[in-house]
Design a protein around this motif. Structure first.
Motif, PDB file in Angstrom:
ATOM      1  N   GLY A  16       0.828  -1.213   0.000  1.00 39.20           N
ATOM      2  CA  GLY A  16       0.000   0.000   0.000  1.00 39.20           C
ATOM      3  C   GLY A  16       0.856   1.253   0.000  1.00 39.20           C
ATOM      4  O   GLY A  16       0.568   2.234  -0.699  1.00 39.20           O
ATOM      5  N   THR A  17       1.924   1.237   0.782  1.00 37.68           N
ATOM      6  CA  THR A  17       2.833   2.373   0.842  1.00 37.68           C
ATOM      7  C   THR A  17       3.520   2.577  -0.505  1.00 37.68           C
ATOM      8  O   THR A  17       3.644   3.714  -0.984  1.00 37.68           O
ATOM      9  CB  THR A  17       3.884   2.165   1.948  1.00 37.68           C
ATOM     10  N   LEU A  18       3.976   1.478  -1.126  1.00 36.43           N
ATOM     11  CA  LEU A  18       4.631   1.578  -2.436  1.00 36.43           C
ATOM     12  C   LEU A  18       3.670   2.108  -3.500  1.00 36.43           C
ATOM     13  O   LEU A  18       4.037   2.962  -4.318  1.00 36.43           O
ATOM     14  CB  LEU A  18       5.198   0.225  -2.854  1.00 36.43           C
ATOM     15  N   ILE A  19       2.443   1.622  -3.472  1.00 37.70           N
ATOM     16  CA  ILE A  19       1.435   2.101  -4.439  1.00 37.70           C
ATOM     17  C   ILE A  19       1.153   3.585  -4.191  1.00 37.70           C
ATOM     18  O   ILE A  19       1.101   4.396  -5.118  1.00 37.70           O
ATOM     19  CB  ILE A  19       0.152   1.254  -4.369  1.00 37.70           C
ATOM     20  N   GLY A  20       0.993   3.948  -2.929  1.00 36.04           N
ATOM     21  CA  GLY A  20       0.733   5.361  -2.584  1.00 36.04           C
ATOM     22  C   GLY A  20       1.886   6.260  -2.992  1.00 36.04           C
ATOM     23  O   GLY A  20       1.687   7.360  -3.519  1.00 36.04           O
ATOM     24  N   ALA A  21       3.120   5.801  -2.754  1.00 35.02           N
ATOM     25  CA  ALA A  21       4.293   6.588  -3.119  1.00 35.02           C
ATOM     26  C   ALA A  21       4.399   6.727  -4.638  1.00 35.02           C
ATOM     27  O   ALA A  21       4.739   7.798  -5.149  1.00 35.02           O
ATOM     28  CB  ALA A  21       5.559   5.950  -2.553  1.00 35.02           C
ATOM     29  N   THR A  22       4.098   5.641  -5.349  1.00 31.54           N
ATOM     30  CA  THR A  22       4.137   5.682  -6.809  1.00 31.54           C
ATOM     31  C   THR A  22       3.093   6.645  -7.355  1.00 31.54           C
ATOM     32  O   THR A  22       3.385   7.469  -8.231  1.00 31.54           O
ATOM     33  CB  THR A  22       3.921   4.268  -7.394  1.00 31.54           C
ATOM     34  N   VAL A  23       1.877   6.574  -6.838  1.00 31.72           N
ATOM     35  CA  VAL A  23       0.816   7.488  -7.268  1.00 31.72           C
ATOM     36  C   VAL A  23       1.204   8.932  -6.936  1.00 31.72           C
ATOM     37  O   VAL A  23       1.035   9.846  -7.745  1.00 31.72           O
ATOM     38  CB  VAL A  23      -0.543   7.108  -6.629  1.00 31.72           C
ATOM     39  N   GLY A  24       1.771   9.151  -5.763  1.00 27.31           N
ATOM     40  CA  GLY A  24       2.213  10.488  -5.364  1.00 27.31           C
ATOM     41  C   GLY A  24       3.308  11.012  -6.274  1.00 27.31           C
ATOM     42  O   GLY A  24       3.295  12.190  -6.666  1.00 27.31           O
ATOM     43  N   ALA A  25       4.273  10.167  -6.614  1.00 29.24           N
ATOM     44  CA  ALA A  25       5.372  10.573  -7.493  1.00 29.24           C
ATOM     45  C   ALA A  25       4.854  10.911  -8.889  1.00 29.24           C
ATOM     46  O   ALA A  25       5.271  11.912  -9.487  1.00 29.24           O
ATOM     47  CB  ALA A  25       6.432   9.467  -7.562  1.00 29.24           C
ATOM     48  N   ILE A  26       3.941  10.092  -9.389  1.00 33.21           N
ATOM     49  CA  ILE A  26       3.378  10.347 -10.718  1.00 33.21           C
ATOM     50  C   ILE A  26       2.577  11.655 -10.706  1.00 33.21           C
ATOM     51  O   ILE A  26       2.688  12.473 -11.620  1.00 33.21           O
ATOM     52  CB  ILE A  26       2.511   9.163 -11.184  1.00 33.21           C
ATOM     53  N   THR A  27       1.815  11.873  -9.661  1.00 34.43           N
ATOM     54  CA  THR A  27       1.027  13.104  -9.538  1.00 34.43           C
ATOM     55  C   THR A  27       1.946  14.320  -9.455  1.00 34.43           C
ATOM     56  O   THR A  27       1.711  15.343 -10.114  1.00 34.43           O
ATOM     57  CB  THR A  27       0.111  13.031  -8.300  1.00 34.43           C
ATOM     58  N   THR A  28       2.988  14.226  -8.668  1.00 34.78           N
ATOM     59  CA  THR A  28       3.947  15.330  -8.541  1.00 34.78           C
ATOM     60  C   THR A  28       4.635  15.607  -9.866  1.00 34.78           C
ATOM     61  O   THR A  28       4.770  16.765 -10.283  1.00 34.78           O
ATOM     62  CB  THR A  28       4.995  15.010  -7.459  1.00 34.78           C
ATOM     63  N   TRP A  29       5.062  14.552 -10.541  1.00 32.17           N
ATOM     64  CA  TRP A  29       5.710  14.696 -11.848  1.00 32.17           C
ATOM     65  C   TRP A  29       4.774  15.375 -12.842  1.00 32.17           C
ATOM     66  O   TRP A  29       5.166  16.306 -13.548  1.00 32.17           O
ATOM     67  CB  TRP A  29       6.139  13.323 -12.365  1.00 32.17           C
ATOM     68  N   ASN A  30       3.527  14.923 -12.886  1.00 27.51           N
ATOM     69  CA  ASN A  30       2.549  15.475 -13.818  1.00 27.51           C
ATOM     70  C   ASN A  30       2.250  16.942 -13.489  1.00 27.51           C
ATOM     71  O   ASN A  30       2.186  17.786 -14.379  1.00 27.51           O
ATOM     72  CB  ASN A  30       1.272  14.641 -13.806  1.00 27.51           C
ATOM     73  N   THR A  31       2.093  17.251 -12.212  1.00 28.63           N
ATOM     74  CA  THR A  31       1.829  18.634 -11.789  1.00 28.63           C
ATOM     75  C   THR A  31       3.004  19.532 -12.152  1.00 28.63           C
ATOM     76  O   THR A  31       2.818  20.650 -12.654  1.00 28.63           O
ATOM     77  CB  THR A  31       1.558  18.689 -10.276  1.00 28.63           C
ATOM     78  N   THR A  32       4.212  19.063 -11.914  1.00 32.72           N
ATOM     79  CA  THR A  32       5.412  19.828 -12.248  1.00 32.72           C
ATOM     80  C   THR A  32       5.500  20.063 -13.749  1.00 32.72           C
ATOM     81  O   THR A  32       5.807  21.178 -14.199  1.00 32.72           O
ATOM     82  CB  THR A  32       6.677  19.101 -11.750  1.00 32.72           C
ATOM     83  N   ARG A  33       5.219  19.038 -14.520  1.00 35.76           N
ATOM     84  CA  ARG A  33       5.252  19.149 -15.980  1.00 35.76           C
ATOM     85  C   ARG A  33       4.233  20.179 -16.474  1.00 35.76           C
ATOM     86  O   ARG A  33       4.543  21.040 -17.299  1.00 35.76           O
ATOM     87  CB  ARG A  33       4.970  17.782 -16.600  1.00 35.76           C
ATOM     88  N   ILE A  34       3.026  20.131 -15.941  1.00 36.72           N
ATOM     89  CA  ILE A  34       1.974  21.081 -16.320  1.00 36.72           C
ATOM     90  C   ILE A  34       2.357  22.502 -15.903  1.00 36.72           C
ATOM     91  O   ILE A  34       2.201  23.458 -16.665  1.00 36.72           O
ATOM     92  CB  ILE A  34       0.618  20.658 -15.716  1.00 36.72           C
ATOM     93  N   THR A  35       2.904  22.632 -14.698  1.00 36.51           N
ATOM     94  CA  THR A  35       3.311  23.954 -14.209  1.00 36.51           C
ATOM     95  C   THR A  35       4.424  24.529 -15.057  1.00 36.51           C
ATOM     96  O   THR A  35       4.396  25.722 -15.410  1.00 36.51           O
ATOM     97  CB  THR A  35       3.752  23.858 -12.733  1.00 36.51           C
ATOM     98  N   LEU A  36       5.403  23.716 -15.419  1.00 38.49           N
ATOM     99  CA  LEU A  36       6.497  24.183 -16.274  1.00 38.49           C
ATOM    100  C   LEU A  36       5.983  24.589 -17.654  1.00 38.49           C
ATOM    101  O   LEU A  36       6.410  25.612 -18.206  1.00 38.49           O
ATOM    102  CB  LEU A  36       7.568  23.104 -16.412  1.00 38.49           C
ATOM    103  N   ARG A  37       5.081  23.814 -18.195  1.00 37.46           N
ATOM    104  CA  ARG A  37       4.505  24.134 -19.500  1.00 37.46           C
ATOM    105  C   ARG A  37       3.757  25.463 -19.440  1.00 37.46           C
ATOM    106  O   ARG A  37       3.901  26.315 -20.313  1.00 37.46           O
ATOM    107  CB  ARG A  37       3.570  23.025 -19.970  1.00 37.46           C
TER     108      ARG A  37
END
Length: 184
Positions: A16-37
């Protein structure tokens, strides 16, 4: 069975922790990408806006130079050998003022041509084409109107009408590109 009863809760918590961390990392990456764009898009829009204002200033300088040139040349008479010193001085002053206005016009037209290239990279094609039209109109006027060495007010007035229409179209193209009407 003994493994799951002993370690099952810990394994599930880890998964559960690994899944949560993976989802969090993907969300952070996507948010950062959108913000940079969005930041890049905003920066380019600011740069475009600045270049448009530079182009507007150049066009205004061209208009002022054209009016100054016309004011200096309109009604000017070539002094003859028997003309008074005052008439010769007046003609020389008029010639100097016209030459200064022409130099300003040449410089502004060159700057406007450079602006066409800059806006080719970051501006709208419509705006760039409008600027290029203004530059060509002024160049053609200068190239064709002074062949005989005389200033003809009708040629100047015709060119200024065209210049005015092109300037209005240029400003309208900027407003359209920057979506001014929909932002107000």
């Amino acid at each position: 069975m003994e493994f799951w009863s002993t370690y099952g809760a810990a394994v599930l918590a880890l998964v559960g922790t690994l899944i949560g961390a993976t989802v969090g990392a993907i969300t952070t990456w996507n948010t950062t990408r959108i913000t940079l764009r969005q930041s890049r898009k905003s920066s380019l829009l600011d740069l475009r806006r600045q270049e448009y204002f530079v182009a507007i200033s150049i066009v205004y300088r061209m208009e002022r130079a054209l009016v100054d040139m016309a004011g200096s040349l309109s009604g000017r008479e070539q002094p003859g050998l028997s003309s008074s010193l005052a008439k010769r001085r007046e003609a020389n002053e008029s010639d100097r003022a016209a030459a200064d206005a022409l130099m300003t016009l040449f410089d502004a037209n060159r700057e406007l041509a450079e602006e066409v290239y800059r806006l080719g990279a970051i501006g709208s094609k419509e705006v760039r084409d409008r600027i290029q039209g203004i530059s060509l109109t002024v160049s053609e006027y200068i190239d064709t109107s002074f062949d005989d060495g005389k200033f003809i007010a009708q040629h100047f007035n015709d060119m200024m009408k065209e210049f005015s229409v092109q300037t209005e179209d240029f400003i309208s193209a900027i407003r359209l590109d920057l979506e001014i009407e929909s932002s107000i």
